[in-house]
Design a protein around this motif. Sequence first.
Motif, short mmCIF file in Angstrom:
data_model
loop_
_atom_site.label_atom_id
_atom_site.label_comp_id
_atom_site.label_asym_id
_atom_site.label_seq_id
_atom_site.Cartn_x
_atom_site.Cartn_y
_atom_site.Cartn_z
N VAL A 208 37.92 85.72 66.46
CA VAL A 208 36.93 86.78 66.35
C VAL A 208 35.57 86.15 66.08
N ASP A 209 34.66 86.32 67.00
CA ASP A 209 33.29 85.88 66.79
C ASP A 209 32.53 87.03 66.17
N LEU A 210 32.39 86.98 64.83
CA LEU A 210 31.82 88.13 64.12
C LEU A 210 30.38 88.39 64.52
N GLU B 162 32.50 78.09 58.83
CA GLU B 162 33.68 77.31 59.14
C GLU B 162 33.58 76.79 60.57
N THR C 59 37.56 80.48 68.31
CA THR C 59 37.78 81.30 67.14
C THR C 59 38.20 82.69 67.60
N ILE D 165 33.79 88.43 54.15
CA ILE D 165 35.15 88.98 54.09
C ILE D 165 35.74 89.27 55.46
N GLY D 166 35.04 88.96 56.54
CA GLY D 166 35.56 89.22 57.87
C GLY D 166 35.05 90.53 58.43
N PHE D 167 35.11 90.64 59.76
CA PHE D 167 34.47 91.77 60.42
C PHE D 167 35.15 93.11 60.12
N THR D 168 36.46 93.17 60.24
CA THR D 168 37.15 94.46 60.10
C THR D 168 36.98 95.04 58.71
N LYS E 121 35.64 74.33 56.18
CA LYS E 121 34.69 75.31 55.68
C LYS E 121 33.62 74.64 54.83
N ALA F 90 30.41 90.81 56.67
CA ALA F 90 31.28 90.16 57.65
C ALA F 90 31.28 88.65 57.48
N GLU F 91 30.17 88.07 57.07
CA GLU F 91 30.11 86.62 56.86
C GLU F 91 30.99 86.18 55.71
#
Length: 459
Positions: free
Chosen positions: A308-310, A117, A306, A369-372, A112, A366-367
């Motif tokens: 999940v590709d956000l 990352e 990866t 904390i993640g997409f969901t 990262k 999303a960048e």
Amino acid sequence: MSEPRLPRTPGMKLLFTLLIGAVLAIPLFTVYLLVYDRQNQSNTARASIAEGWGGPQSISGPILVIPYSATTTETVTENGKQVAKTSTAWHELTLSPDVATIQSTVKPDVRKRSIYEAVVYEARNRGTARFALPADLSRWGTTRAALALDRAELRFGISDARGLFGAPPAVTADARPLELQPGKGPRETGGSGFFTALDASPLAAKPIGVTFDYAVRGNQSIALLPQGGDTRWTVTSRWANPSFQGGFLPTERQVGANGFTATWRVGNLALGRTLISTDEHPEATVAAPERGLPGDSAAARVDLVTPVDLYAQVNRSVKYGFLFIGFTFTALLMFDLIGGVKVSPIEYGLVGAGLVLFFVMLLAFAEVIGFTLAYCVAGGAIIALLTAYSSAVLRSWRRGGLIAGLLTALYGVLYVLLSLEDLSLLIGSLLLFAALAAVMYLTRGIDWGGRDVPAPSKG
């Protein structure tokens, strides 16, 4: 005294709503470009992270290259006389192993930098190969006696030799350790790799067995460019999300939460090449580049993807932005036409701006904390904002609650569409059909052209 303005007809209100929705396409397209720009920045950052690890690696070999002499005789004219001149030139015979077994243990790592990352790996490649000379070499324009077996070279290919790390590669021939030199990789890896001088004199009497062990670093993918008559390649890794690509797929594979194991088996008949080729008569062998399989179609490759590709998911969600705007504006229009609550174009525009802002917030969160989780945060914030504003515009918390329910359902359906990519078109079309049927039913008695509206009196 000015004449009173004619009331806007339902058709005019619909036209204004469509016009405002069309104008909102501009900021929605801007968000799409923003996602594209952030994705490019992410790719640049990932390349920078993996810069010292070597690129996507392709390994090849071993192959045995044996010099041989060829004598040619030509007749020339000197001083008016025909003279025969004989010359000797050296050429190379390339011999692929009839059997090769390679085991690659891939150790992945996620590196990262700031919010970005990249997936890098260390791969240890161990294997064996067996070389044997055919009894008759005449079809390749040479003989066993012409081979300089004591000057042979064993060559290995690595597409990015900067990735070699750790202990120096170890290569043995018939249990004899060999000293390695850089370069002279096969053409499949652009000449990149390493080689060793080998006295292959025992090859005249029996096959030679070769063992090798070396480690490389790389990122994204590792590929094998098969060379042998029967090549077996086994890849083991704890990465749980492999993607098998290239011209050959594994004959066996096991993929689970703890990693994967995959085995390829490729023969030279499938590759479309013989085990022997020469630089003197390339047209006489199917190993010529134009007759072999080009590029990636001649490789067995596994990508460490990866999960999940956000950016891809945010990009897909932006494409559904018109559904959000359309459904929400339709609900406001129904309150205007049926409920008697006037909604001005400015209020439509502010609600639309909130809907567009959702996608910006989704990308930004999303960048980090993640997409969901970002989807839940951005969706919850926009639903709360538009519910409070709609309650004021529609002059009722109950009506605002209906808008909240509509938005919650829309965000829920969108998340399902993003998760079920294969069924997204089917679900989306059914949703649009249901919405159109509901609008047609609710507006079946509306006088869209205002024909029944009485003209204002002049007195």
